[in-house]
Design a protein around this motif. Sequence first.
Motif, PDB file in Angstrom:
ATOM      1  N   ASN A  17       0.854  -1.179   0.000  1.00 17.26           N
ATOM      2  CA  ASN A  17       0.000   0.000   0.000  1.00 17.26           C
ATOM      3  C   ASN A  17       0.894   1.233   0.000  1.00 17.26           C
ATOM      4  OD1 ASN A  17      -1.752   2.085   0.460  1.00 17.26           O
ATOM      5  ND2 ASN A  17      -2.783   1.157   2.191  1.00 17.26           N
ATOM      6  N   ASN A  19       0.042   4.175  -0.237  1.00 18.41           N
ATOM      7  CA  ASN A  19      -0.652   5.331   0.335  1.00 18.41           C
ATOM      8  C   ASN A  19      -0.417   5.469   1.834  1.00 18.41           C
ATOM      9  OD1 ASN A  19      -1.879   6.106  -2.154  1.00 18.41           O
ATOM     10  ND2 ASN A  19      -3.237   4.365  -1.918  1.00 18.41           N
ATOM     11  N   ARG A  39       7.143   3.073  -6.059  1.00 14.38           N
ATOM     12  CA  ARG A  39       5.879   3.600  -6.573  1.00 14.38           C
ATOM     13  C   ARG A  39       5.720   3.319  -8.071  1.00 14.38           C
ATOM     14  NH1 ARG A  39       3.116   6.739  -3.036  1.00 14.38           N
ATOM     15  NH2 ARG A  39       4.251   7.439  -1.187  1.00 14.38           N
TER      16      ARG A  39
END
Length: 59
Positions: A17, A19, A39
């Motif tokens: 994740n 984020n 990323r």
Amino acid sequence: MSDDKTNRGPADAQRINVNEDYEVRYWTKELGVSEDKLRETVKRVGVMAKDVRTALGKA
């Protein structure tokens, strides 16, 4: 399961994740890559850790 921000590892070790800052820190260290590389790879191959490892040659 609650979202425990004090947990230093990923909530789901099969998914990445990007984020969550603590997961980005964990995975960049675990995989030995920069945040940008992590990323970019997740964007390209998806969030499954095994796919990211394979794409980075870390399988």
